[in-house]
Design an enzyme around this catalytic site. Structure first.
Site, PDB file in Angstrom:
ATOM      1  N   HIS A  12      41.100  32.283  34.621  1.00 53.70           N
ATOM      2  CA  HIS A  12      42.578  32.277  34.559  1.00 53.70           C
ATOM      3  C   HIS A  12      43.095  31.566  33.317  1.00 53.70           C
ATOM      4  CE1 HIS A  12      43.442  33.315  39.054  1.00 53.70           C
ATOM      5  NE2 HIS A  12      42.743  34.250  38.415  1.00 53.70           N
ATOM      6  N   GLU A  57      46.624  42.178  41.837  1.00 55.07           N
ATOM      7  CA  GLU A  57      45.759  41.386  42.725  1.00 55.07           C
ATOM      8  C   GLU A  57      46.060  39.914  42.540  1.00 55.07           C
ATOM      9  OE1 GLU A  57      43.280  39.188  41.732  1.00 55.07           O
ATOM     10  OE2 GLU A  57      42.264  38.841  43.641  1.00 55.07           O
ATOM     11  N   GLU A  58      46.286  39.528  41.293  1.00 53.91           N
ATOM     12  CA  GLU A  58      46.477  38.096  41.002  1.00 53.91           C
ATOM     13  C   GLU A  58      47.729  37.531  41.666  1.00 53.91           C
ATOM     14  OE1 GLU A  58      43.061  37.543  38.365  1.00 53.91           O
ATOM     15  OE2 GLU A  58      44.236  36.441  39.836  1.00 53.91           O
ATOM     16  N   ASP A  74      24.260  47.616  37.557  1.00 51.54           N
ATOM     17  CA  ASP A  74      23.120  48.372  38.105  1.00 51.54           C
ATOM     18  C   ASP A  74      23.048  48.241  39.622  1.00 51.54           C
ATOM     19  OD1 ASP A  74      21.033  47.521  35.244  1.00 51.54           O
ATOM     20  OD2 ASP A  74      22.378  49.212  35.572  1.00 51.54           O
TER      21      ASP A  74
HETATM   22  N1  DTR Z   1      40.662  35.482  43.572  1.00 51.19           N
HETATM   23  C1  DTR Z   1      39.907  36.094  42.474  1.00 51.19           C
HETATM   24  C2  DTR Z   1      38.745  35.228  42.031  1.00 51.19           C
HETATM   25  C3  DTR Z   1      37.898  34.806  43.150  1.00 51.19           C
HETATM   26  C4  DTR Z   1      37.817  33.541  43.609  1.00 51.19           C
HETATM   27  N2  DTR Z   1      36.890  33.527  44.637  1.00 51.19           N
HETATM   28  C5  DTR Z   1      36.403  34.746  44.818  1.00 51.19           C
HETATM   29  C6  DTR Z   1      35.473  35.253  45.714  1.00 51.19           C
HETATM   30  C7  DTR Z   1      35.194  36.622  45.697  1.00 51.19           C
HETATM   31  C8  DTR Z   1      35.857  37.441  44.793  1.00 51.19           C
HETATM   32  C9  DTR Z   1      36.798  36.938  43.880  1.00 51.19           C
HETATM   33  C10 DTR Z   1      37.044  35.592  43.901  1.00 51.19           C
HETATM   34  C11 DTR Z   1      40.818  36.314  41.314  1.00 51.19           C
HETATM   35  O1  DTR Z   1      41.302  35.334  40.752  1.00 51.19           O
HETATM   36  O2  DTR Z   1      41.032  37.484  40.966  1.00 51.19           O
HETATM   37 ZN    ZN Z   2      42.000  35.988  39.042  1.00 56.90          ZN
HETATM   38 ZN    ZN Z   3      39.882  38.629  40.046  1.00 56.03          ZN
HETATM   39 CA    CA Z   4      21.773  48.380  33.243  1.00 57.58          CA
END
Ligand code: DTR
Ligand code: ZN
Ligand code: ZN
Ligand code: CA
Length: 437
Positions: free
Chosen positions: A285, A169-170, A304
């Site tokens: 990060h 994902e990163e 939850d």
């Molecule tokens: N891009 C994600 C962290 C992140 C930044 N803004 C949002 C909004 C909603 C979910 C995740 C994020 C990461 O660095 O994995």
């Molecule tokens: Zn991240």
């Molecule tokens: Zn993330």
């Molecule tokens: Ca709980």
């Protein structure tokens, strides 16, 4: 143009999600969820135990759990082993990116209507600079523990439950994009909704709910309201995590977030506690994103909240709401900065007028969708504005379902979708559109 009995089209899937919450409920409570068994409490100690494992894995594998590194695959093997032992059907999906092999983990809970699959996911990879315990061990562990709670309860939901842990994902939502692109359009339309957890244990936590699909958003907001925790709409999220991979193909999405590098305001500190003027996660990060970088209360509440959403959204009948669909799937090119184009759907054989909640499902592939003005034109020429142009909306594609009060219009006749690109440089086409009566 074809008349399709409500099947598994995107619009129907969206409506089915609406139906899911409305079906079985009295008409006047159309927005309330059917009576679902109450979700169990997720023990935050269990979630933290997974985080401890992720931390140990990172420490034993060069300090991170990043794509292409041994720590990522070790994290996946840990999660998979837990799920296999709990009775899940697990699949490892392999992909290549940046010269390295990546992996997604998919876990299906046996049973439920696979034509109405509720999916939940989190990215399992970290950045290379650290263990990634909040980003996104927190989401991965919360989703894992919710899945284990489903097993402990031997839940038998009406909907099929599927879980995903994404790779890379990163590096740009690589794993989740790969997964979604591997699905046929039929398989996509069988996913009624996707819930995403990415950073749900931030030390200086905020409580943010994605504002994409109304029903998914409301389900999460209802939970937090029930425990007296105010929430805010997640505004920086569009495109910023794996839910974007699903949203881009029209699947309803929702999710939770406790904040990353942005700074908590005084007003937010007033309602949530924590420190104003400091970022929600100062170790975002960074190498300090370790098990010491977790707010247990935030992690507990979000775990939850996820369990509440799973129990609530997975119950309810699978029958989509009544309705006949009239569809035109012919592509119509939209001239850049040019005249409007139309696509026609001929409705016949109906009696009386159209409904006061006529659903207009639109699927337009177009870069910079802010260029587009979209109207529904009734057979008598009456025009209903569905979407105005918006210079600030740079996202791609318009895949949405609009509701129009068309009760003053005769149902039968040639209905048109009219689209005009009112700004230069971006182009696209009408992929398909449909009316649901
Ligand atoms: N891009 C994600 C962290 C992140 C930044 N803004 C949002 C909004 C909603 C979910 C995740 C994020 C990461 O660095 O994995
Ligand atoms: Zn991240
Ligand atoms: Zn993330
Ligand atoms: Ca709980």
């Amino acid at each position: 143009m074809k008349l399709s009995v409500p099947g598994r089209t995107l619009a129907t899937a969206t409506l089915a999600l609406a139906g899911l919450l409305a079906a079985g409920a009295p008409a006047q409570a159309a927005q309330s969820a059917p009576s679902a068994a109450a979700a169990p409490d997720i023990p935050v100690a269990n979630v933290k135990a997974h985080l401890d494992q992720f931390q140990s894995i990172a420490s034993a594998n060069g300090g991170n759990r990043a794509h292409g590194r041994s720590g990522y695959r070790a994290s996946l093997d840990y999660v998979k082993a837990k799920l296999d032992a709990a009775g899940y059907t697990t699949t490892i999906q392999q992909f290549s990116y940046g010269g390295s092999t990546g992996y997604n983990l998919i876990a299906d809970w046996p049973g439920g209507d696979t034509a109405q699959t509720l999916m939940t996911g989190a990215h399992l990879d970290s950045v290379s600079s650290g263990a990634g315990i909040n980003d996104n061990g927190s989401g991965s562990a919360a989703v894992l523990e919710a899945a284990l709670a489903v097993s402990r309860a031997q839940l038998q939901p009406d909907k099929h439950l599927r879980f995903g842990w994404w790779g890379a994902e990163e590096l740009g939502l690589v794993g989740s994009r790969y997964y979604v692109s591997s699905l046929s359009s039929t398989e996509r339309s069988r996913i009624a909704g996707y819930l995403n957890l990415d950073m749900v244990g931030s030390p200086n936590a905020g409580y943010f709910v994605y504002d994409d699909d109304t029903l998914l958003e409301q389900t999460f907001k209802d939970y937090f309201a029930g425990i007296g925790v105010p929430t805010e709409i997640e505004t920086e999220g569009d495109g910023r995590s794996d839910h974007a991979s699903f949203k881009n193909v029209g699947i309803p999405v929702g999710g939770l977030f406790t904040g990353a590098g942005r700074t908590k305001t005084s007003a937010q500190a007033q309602k949530w506690g924590g420190t104003a003027g400091q970022s929600f996660d100062r170790c975002y990060h960074s190498s300090c994103d370790t098990t010491a970088n977790i707010n247990d209360t935030a992690l507990d509440r979000n775990s939850d909240a996820l369990a509440h959403a799973l129990w609530t959204l997975s119950s309810g009948t699978t029958v989509p709401p009544d309705g006949d669909v009239y569809e035109n799937t012919a592509d119509v090119s939209i001239p850049d900065y040019g005249p409007a184009v139309t696509s026609t759907v001929n409705v016949s054989g109906r009696s009386g007028n159209a409904p006061s909640a006529l659903k207009v499902g639109v699927d337009i592939k177009h870069t910079y969708r802010g260029d587009l003005v979209i109207d529904l034109v009734a057979p008598d020429g009456s025009t209903y504005r569905l979407k105005n142009s918006s210079g600030g909306d740079s996202a791609d594609n318009v895949i949405a379902t609009y509701t129009v009060d068309a009760s003053s219009e005769a149902a039968n006749g040639a209905w048109k979708l009219r689209v005009q690109d009112v700004a230069r440089w971006d182009t696209g086409y009408i992929d398909s559109w449909k009316l649901t009566f």
